[in-house]
Design a protein around this motif. Structure first.
Motif: not given
Lengths: 632, 361
Positions: B230-231, A40, A35-37, B269, A32-33, B234
């Motif tokens: 998901v992406g 992003h 993908y999301q960071v 996140l 998740f980190w 952030g």
């Protein structure tokens, strides 16, 4: 086995499980980190592309009016049905259903889609342009049922030409921008730009600025809300110099009598084009929503060439109308005075060859005025011979008959008036003096466009200012009419001698109002001055030979050039009728236009077109022996 | 039965974490379905019934429940076989018993029942080491409901039975060489199973997982959309009910299989880590219950229930991030689904039961 060992094993294995779970959750957190960071930005953009659309809001083009404020071109709303493949799951099915719903052949829909397959999938593929209301209704219903979620119906402003074919060549038409035009006009694919006529030349004025709308759509493409909207800016209103009533009068007359051809009427003082017509014409409405291939092919292969703007692209022998140039040239060069009489015994011998006049018995002694009135060939053979071809060319150019008129329409053809230099350059041969004799009465290698003929008449009418014909009077961005800036005339001004003007005008007045050939152009109380002319389609000998052997129309073309009124003319113009023989018919058209002009000016009801008069059989008083046989 | 002092041994921390997860799930369902609609209310009712099931499973001593495990097991098998013949068909498979106002999915209850059955069978065994006969029997007991559920067809739910067998056998002393052999066999058999054992749509799901771009509109669609969902969230998320992927239905079944993706989108996140933390806490707390259990029966029962739960949680969350092939597996305690919610809460009733009675005789 001891209980302790058992317990120990359980604890150990429980720890293994605990660690496994912790590792799994740790990995998930890393995922998740990542993908999301880390990624992003990329995914954020993808999400936005998913749900945001930028729709082009097409700007309506400017409305076009005539000089009296009458509407010539407007816009209407039409509907386009397109496929947006972005969220299409089964393109095949969409094509099938859309074809069935709209009644368009499936094969055609498939072809259209195939042609645009390589384009980005968010770009709509236009399938049905200018859809009928029934098509729009049935597609919209399917859309709401989620049967055709990937099909969109867009409302777009579309050109409408209420008078259909009228002035088609001058107004022109619009079409999808080509690659080059996308560059030069700075527009995007699918934009409509002017392709012909005023629509093309004044595209920058007429074309508005497209707006845009950013919307949120859901997964089936339905618009949820608008984020931002930049409204389109309509193109400028444009006022043409054309006079609706006169333009219509000219075309009505041609149609009523079943002739094709061209008419151009100018304001001789300014060069404003009051009438410019070319027949047969086409219907620009056919182009407004994308012309279909059949119609396009038909227009292109038609032997009558409806797409050709005869006024600026058709070149024909001027025939006797050229005598106006010869007369003006001879007077200005001081070779003759208007009173100088020349004897016409029915022809004359030049350079060892006999050139006939059209009147076998001859005109007797004629001065310039009567030579123009009666269109005496012998007189002009003689004067032309005195001038020589280069002087004739010089005055043709000065008066505006040679080369291009410079009208603000694309693809104008050059009018050709020969000179010794021209012949040498073209054929490598020197000029024979005998050729001059034919040119003096407007025959031989002499081909001119109706527009340059009109300019020549304007120059003669206004006494020596060669005007540049122009079509746009004013435009309006929304702050009121702004007159179009007229660039200074590129032609050096010169003044014709008053006696030249008087003599030529008198001669032309006599041709219409005296014993001349142009009596049909006469308008009571209006002092029309004019001249007919014949452009040979085929030589007289050829005509005899071809008789009965061809289905081509071998009748000659007829000219009528005019100015009105004789003193201080307000109109100068030309009517050219294909196969109109001698210009009698052309004079009839001109008369109707002139009457319309004055009726409108005086606030009277517009004249009604008289019933067709059978064209008089050609007055052939002399057997065709020379190239001058049929010229009046 | 229920004695007053047992009340003091109830693991309130575990209950608190479970309630928190359920609350998050309910909030996400509210968000993705656009308010308090029928889906939301069904979930609320399921939570109520689930709470009752939890209390019920807590009330009776797990040992007396285990004594009746064979009865439960048979009842389950009858229900599973029955549903094959009389079940309601939805989406091409027979999984549900139509009870008028709601539908019951018996396969959801198979997990806890199997856990109870295996715990009873292996936990009351006198010998310390796991014999081959025991193992074979355990395999058969697992295989029966597995096959019945796989026939529905619902391979996803069927697969959740396997961790029960594996984990219970593992802690019961499954020789390590068996485990290695199993891993080796799985590696070798995978291509063969892929070729012959799976249906076309299942094969397609796996091949598009490996390369979602090969079919971005079809089978790869959900996976790509899951990653985007998901992406795009952030670190801090787009805000509650502000997600675009879930709200505008780019992500299908957002309130169900992909509820965690929506959580990631709207809460970022931060929300993901909170939810992962809660799940981890619940699992560790349950592992504690297994460690503290008074007897092997209790420990195995807890691990049986927990293994299936953990497997499903890990798989679903992995899938939510587009990191595993899309499989119709819900996220226990969060996803919309009545039977799943009731069965899962009942399972936690058993776990609490074991921990609560660790001092009783």
């Amino acid at each position: 086995m001891a209980i302790g060992e058992d317990k120990w094993r359980l604890t150990t294995r429980l720890n293994v499980l605990r660690v496994s779970v912790a590792v799994a959750f740790g990995l998930l957190a890393c995922g998740f980190w990542f993908y999301q960071v880390v990624q992003h930005a990329k995914f954020k953009e993808m999400a936005e592309n998913n749900h945001q659309r930028t729709l082009t809001l097409r700007a309506p083009r400017g409305i076009i009016f005539d000089r009296t404020g009458r509407l010539l071109v407007e816009n209407r709303n039409s509907f386009n049905i397109s496929i947006v493949r972005e969220h299409t799951k089964d393109l095949d099915r969409t094509i099938r259903v859309l074809a069935a719903v709209t009644g368009v052949e499936e094969k055609i829909v498939r072809e259209v889609v195939d042609r645009h397959r390589r384009e980005p999938s968010y770009r709509p593929i236009l399938v049905v342009q200018d859809a009928t209301l029934a098509q729009v209704a049935s597609v919209t219903a399917r859309r709401l049922d989620f049967e055709l979620p990937d099909v969109i119906v867009q409302e777009v402003p579309t050109r409408r030409y209420p008078d259909q074919e009228m002035a088609a060549h001058l107004i022109g038409y619009v079409g999808e921008a080509s690659e080059d035009q996308m560059q030069s006009d700075r527009v995007t694919t699918g934009s409509l730009v002017g392709q012909f006529g005023v629509e093309r030349v004044y595209n920058k004025l007429l074309m508005g600025e497209d707006g845009a709308k950013r919307v949120v759509v859901n997964s089936v493409g339905r618009e949820i809300r608008t984020l931002e909207e930049i409204p389109p800016v309509q193109g400028r209103r444009v006022q043409l110099t054309i006079d609706y009533a006169m333009q219509k009068a000219a075309e009505d007359a041609f149609r009523a009598y079943g002739y094709f051809g061209s008419a151009v009427v100018l304001d001789p003082k300014t060069g404003e084009v009051l009438t410019l017509t070319s027949l047969p014409a086409f219907d620009p409405n056919d182009f407004a929503t994308g012309i279909d291939r059949t119609t396009w092919n038909a227009l292109n292969t038609d032997k009558l060439r409806p797409l050709q703007n005869r006024a600026i692209q058709g070149r024909y022998q001027p025939g006797s109308t050229f005598k106006i140039v010869v007369a003006t040239a001879a007077l200005e060069e001081g070779l003759i005075t208007p009173e100088r009489q020349i004897y016409c015994p029915g022809g004359g011998t030049f350079y060892g060859r006999f050139f006939a006049c059209h009147l076998a018995g001859g005109h007797g002694y004629v001065d310039l005025r009567h030579a123009i009135e009666k269109s005496c060939n012998t007189y002009f053979y003689t004067v032309g011979n005195m001038l020589g071809v280069d002087k004739m060319y010089k005055w043709s150019e000065k008066l505006g008959l040679a080369l291009k008129s410079g009208i603000d329409l694309p693809n104008e053809q050059e009018s050709i008036v020969p000179s010794t230099e021209w012949k040498l350059k073209r054929t490598g041969e020197r000029w024979y003096p005998g050729e001059t004799i034919s040119v003096a009465i407007g025959q031989g290698q002499l081909t001119v466009t109706p527009i340059s003929m009109a300019v020549m008449m304007a120059t003669v009418a206004n006494g020596g200012t060669r005007v540049v014909p122009r079509l746009v009077k004013a435009h309006d961005e929304g702050k009121g009419w702004e007159p179009v800036k007229v660039p200074p005339s590129p032609f050096a001004p010169f003044l014709l001698k008053p006696e030249t003007i008087a003599a030529v005008h008198d001669g032309l007045w006599l041709a219409v109002n005296g014993a001349g050939t142009a009596g049909r152009g006469r308008v009571a109380g209006r002092d029309v001055a004019g001249k007919t002319g014949t452009a040979q389609v085929i030589s007289n000998q050829g005509k005899e030979r071809a008789r009965g052997k061809t289905d081509r129309d071998l009748r000659d073309h007829g000219w009528f050039v005019f100015m009105v009124p004789k003193d201080n003319p307000e109109l100068a113009g030309v009517v050219f009728s294909e196969h109109g023989e001698h210009g009698y018919f052309s004079a009839t058209v001109a008369k109707h236009v002139i009457e319309t002009y004055f009726a409108q000016k005086d606030g009277l009801p517009l004249p009604v077109l008289p019933p067709p008069v059978p064209v008089a059989p050609p007055v052939r008083t002399v057997a065709a022996t020379g190239p001058a046989g049929g010229t009046h | 039965m229920f004695e007053r002092r047992l009340y003091h041994h109830i693991d309130w921390a575990l209950i608190g974490a479970v309630v928190a997860i359920c609350a998050i799930g309910l909030a996400m369902i509210y968000s993705t379905t656009g308010g308090a609609g029928p889906v939301y209310w069904t979930q609320v009712y399921a939570l109520g019934i689930g709470a009752m099931a939890l209390v019920l499973c807590l009330t009776f001593d797990y040992r007396s429940l285990a004594d009746k495990s064979l009865f439960f097991y048979l009842a389950m098998m009858i229900a599973l076989v029955g549903v094959l013949f009389f079940g309601a068909v939805r989406g091409g498979s027979r999984r549900w018993i139509d009870l008028g106002s709601f539908n019951l999915q018996p396969s959801e209850f198979a997990k806890a029942t199997l856990a109870l059955m295996l715990a009873k069978m292996l936990g009351e065994e006198r010998r310390a080491a796991l014999t081959n006969t025991d193992l074979a029997l355990a395999v058969v007991l697992t295989a029966l409901p597995f096959l019945a559920i796989a026939r529905q067809p619902d391979l996803g739910t069927a697969v959740t039975l396997l961790p029960i067998l594996l984990v219970v056998a593992f802690v019961a002393g499954l020789p390590m060489r068996y485990l290695y052999t199993l891993v080796l066999l799985a590696v070798l058999a995978a291509p063969i199973a892929y070729k012959f054992g799976l249906r076309d749509y299942q094969r397609e799901r796996i091949s598009t997982f490996l390369d979602p771009a090969q079919d971005p509109r079809g089978a790869g669609y959900q996976q790509i959309q899951a990653r985007i969902t998901v992406g795009s969230g952030g670190v801090w998320g787009k805000g509650y009910m502000q997600g675009t992927q879930g709200q505008l239905r780019f992500l299908p079944v957002a309130h169900n299989d992909f509820i965690f993706s929506v959580l990631a989108e709207e809460q970022g996140l931060v929300g993901v880590l909170v939810a992962l933390g809660l799940y981890l806490f619940v699992i560790f707390r349950a592992l504690d219950a297994a460690r503290l259990a008074k007897d092997r029966l209790g420990a195995y029962l807890v691990l049986g229930v927990l293994s299936s739960f953990t497997f499903q949680v890990v798989y679903n969350i992995t899938m939510s991030a587009g990191l595993a092939p899309v499989k119709g597996l819900t996220l226990p305690l969060m996803s919309y689904g009545g039977s799943s919610m009731i069965a899962t809460l009942a399972g936690f009733g058993l776990i609490l039961n074991v921990r609560m009675r660790r001092f009783t005789n």
